[in-house]
Design an enzyme around this catalytic site. Structure first.
Site, short mmCIF file in Angstrom:
data_model
loop_
_atom_site.label_atom_id
_atom_site.label_comp_id
_atom_site.label_asym_id
_atom_site.label_seq_id
_atom_site.Cartn_x
_atom_site.Cartn_y
_atom_site.Cartn_z
CG ASN A 16 -6.58 -0.83 1.62
OD1 ASN A 16 -5.93 -0.45 0.64
ND2 ASN A 16 -6.02 -1.23 2.74
CB CYS B 179 -0.96 0.00 1.17
SG CYS B 179 -1.99 -1.47 1.26
CG HIS C 71 -3.12 3.47 2.12
ND1 HIS C 71 -3.67 3.05 0.92
CD2 HIS C 71 -3.16 2.39 2.95
CE1 HIS C 71 -4.01 1.77 1.04
NE2 HIS C 71 -3.72 1.36 2.24
O1 UT7 Z 1 -3.32 -0.93 3.92
C1 UT7 Z 1 -3.06 -1.25 5.25
C2 UT7 Z 1 -3.93 -2.37 5.53
N1 UT7 Z 1 -4.75 -2.50 6.62
C3 UT7 Z 1 -5.24 -1.62 7.51
O2 UT7 Z 1 -4.99 -0.46 7.56
C4 UT7 Z 1 -6.17 -2.20 8.53
C5 UT7 Z 1 -5.84 -1.79 9.93
N2 UT7 Z 1 -6.76 -2.39 10.88
C6 UT7 Z 1 -8.06 -2.12 10.92
O3 UT7 Z 1 -8.56 -1.34 10.14
C7 UT7 Z 1 -8.90 -2.78 11.98
O4 UT7 Z 1 -8.06 -3.47 12.88
C8 UT7 Z 1 -9.95 -3.74 11.39
C9 UT7 Z 1 -11.03 -2.95 10.66
C10 UT7 Z 1 -9.31 -4.72 10.43
C11 UT7 Z 1 -10.63 -4.53 12.51
O5 UT7 Z 1 -11.18 -3.67 13.46
P1 UT7 Z 1 -10.99 -3.96 15.01
O6 UT7 Z 1 -11.71 -2.90 15.73
O7 UT7 Z 1 -9.52 -4.09 15.25
O8 UT7 Z 1 -11.77 -5.33 15.19
P2 UT7 Z 1 -11.23 -6.76 15.66
O9 UT7 Z 1 -10.32 -7.36 14.67
O10 UT7 Z 1 -10.76 -6.62 17.06
O11 UT7 Z 1 -12.58 -7.60 15.68
C12 UT7 Z 1 -13.63 -7.31 16.59
C13 UT7 Z 1 -14.80 -8.24 16.35
C14 UT7 Z 1 -14.47 -9.72 16.42
O12 UT7 Z 1 -15.54 -10.36 17.11
P3 UT7 Z 1 -15.40 -10.76 18.65
O13 UT7 Z 1 -14.24 -11.71 18.70
O14 UT7 Z 1 -15.13 -9.47 19.40
O15 UT7 Z 1 -16.73 -11.37 18.97
C15 UT7 Z 1 -14.50 -10.15 14.98
O16 UT7 Z 1 -14.86 -11.53 14.83
O17 UT7 Z 1 -15.39 -8.03 15.07
C16 UT7 Z 1 -15.59 -9.29 14.42
N3 UT7 Z 1 -15.47 -9.10 13.00
C17 UT7 Z 1 -16.52 -8.82 12.19
N4 UT7 Z 1 -17.84 -8.71 12.43
C18 UT7 Z 1 -18.64 -8.41 11.38
C19 UT7 Z 1 -14.33 -9.10 12.25
N5 UT7 Z 1 -14.64 -8.83 10.97
C20 UT7 Z 1 -15.97 -8.65 10.90
C21 UT7 Z 1 -16.86 -8.34 9.86
N6 UT7 Z 1 -18.17 -8.23 10.13
N7 UT7 Z 1 -16.45 -8.13 8.59
#
Ligand code: UT7
Length: 319
Positions: free
Chosen positions: A276, A113, A246
């Site tokens: 993204n 990215c 980005h």
């Molecule tokens: O180009 C660079 C690339 N990437 C980035 O910049 C991404 C950087 N990271 C992020 O944007 C965030 O960490 C994410 C958007 C990927 C995730 O957000 P988060 O607040 O860190 O959530 P998490 O991974 O801690 O997940 C929280 C919950 C989990 O459920 P439990 O275990 O709390 O019950 C996941 O299973 O959200 C759940 N979950 C979803 N629920 C509905 C994960 N993905 C999804 C989804 N829909 N698509």
């Protein structure tokens, strides 16, 4: 001698795919989770027979047209992509062939990215050295090819697209500063840890991400690298007209803007519409803001990217 952006173009394949459309396609998610955590409402996904070089070609033709430059005049073509058409030849060579250019130097940059800011920095150095005069810099991705559609924590985040700029040697500014960095010790937090061996895929051919680690690192390095470029030029972030970060996550974008003391009215945001698109996200956002009239000639624009590797970088320019 400066490198000046002479033209900008971008391309998105097909119609927007909403979060509700993903649910309909069987992804176990919902619009509220995606919008709240990422700001993404839609993305574009390329057909199976559409490649990065196809997307790059569309964006490049638009950028060349807006620059008033013929493809035959280019002496360097750089494509930033992590989803190349082939292992080789490079996507840049395939693009060159589609454009009908013969003889320009052409190569790919692989910095995920951060690829577009890496590629712009490289192009700037070629122009400043005096060796090259007209350079096409493209970010093009078909990230949908490397997504595990059963992994809802990643597949909802990405989209396909392309953006391109034509850089020309100029006595007036121009790119004012570039900065690019990497720290390979973080390679495990965002990767596609697979390859081809003996005619078979070895390892894992899908994108894997530790989202929270990426999030924390991204916010820190993006603010630092933006300040590095500003310090080099001797301007404060407040003197910047537009920040084009980005487009990965609205919360990362807002945190970075806050750290730089910039209001969101100075930040170009397309993550809601594009998702993204990795190396394509910055030139796509640049093109949107140039075409809708927000970015004007003479304004100071700061581009910044971060991605797998870990890689990050920024470019401060006068448009
Ligand atoms: O180009 C660079 C690339 N990437 C980035 O910049 C991404 C950087 N990271 C992020 O944007 C965030 O960490 C994410 C958007 C990927 C995730 O957000 P988060 O607040 O860190 O959530 P998490 O991974 O801690 O997940 C929280 C919950 C989990 O459920 P439990 O275990 O709390 O019950 C996941 O299973 O959200 C759940 N979950 C979803 N629920 C509905 C994960 N993905 C999804 C989804 N829909 N698509």
């Amino acid at each position: 001698m400066f490198s000046r952006i002479a033209g900008v173009g971008s391309y998105l394949p097909g119609l927007p795919i909403s979060n509700a459309d993903l649910v309909q396609r069987g992804v176990e998610t919902n619009d509220d989770w995606i919008v709240t955590r990422t700001g993404i409402k839609a993305r574009h996904l390329a057909d199976a027979n559409c490649t990065s070089s196809d997307l790059a070609h569309e964006a490049s033709c638009r950028a060349l047209k807006s620059a008033g430059v013929d493809a035959s005049e280019l002496d360097l073509i750089i494509v930033a992509t992590s989803t190349p058409d082939f292992i080789f030849p490079s996507t840049a060579c395939l693009l060159q062939s589609k454009l009908g250019n013969h003889g320009a130097m052409a190569f790919d940059v692989q910095a995920v990215c951060a690829g577009f800011v890496y590629a712009l920095s490289i192009a700037d150095k070629f122009i400043r050295s005096g060796s090259h005069k007209k350079v096409l810099v493209v970010g093009a991705e078909v990230f949908s090819r490397i997504l595990d559609w059963d992994d809802r924590s990643t597949c909802v985040l990405f989209g396909d697209g392309s953006g391109a700029v034509v850089l020309e040697a100029s006595e007036s500014p121009g790119i004012l500063a570039t900065a690019a960095h990497a720290d390979g010790s973080h390679h495990g937090i965002l990767s596609v840890p697979g390859s081809v061996c003996g005619g078979k895929v070895t390892g894992d051919p899908f994108l894997r991400m530790d989202g929270q680690s990426v999030f924390k690192l991204a916010v820190r390095v993006l603010a630092d690298v933006a300040k590095e470029c500003c310090d080099f030029v001797g301007v404060s972030p407040a003197q910047i007209d537009w920040l084009i970060p980005h487009q990965a996550n609205i919360r990362i974008i807002e945190s970075t803007a806050k750290k730089l003391g910039l209001g969101m009215d100075k930040v170009i945001v397309t993550v809601d519409r594009h998702g993204n698109t990795s190396a394509a996200s910055i030139p796509l956002a640049l093109d949107v803001a140039v075409r809708d009239g927000r970015i004007e000639r003479g304004q100071k624009v700061l581009l910044e990217g971060v991605g797998g590797g870990f890689t990050w970088g920024a470019v401060l320019l006068e448009f």
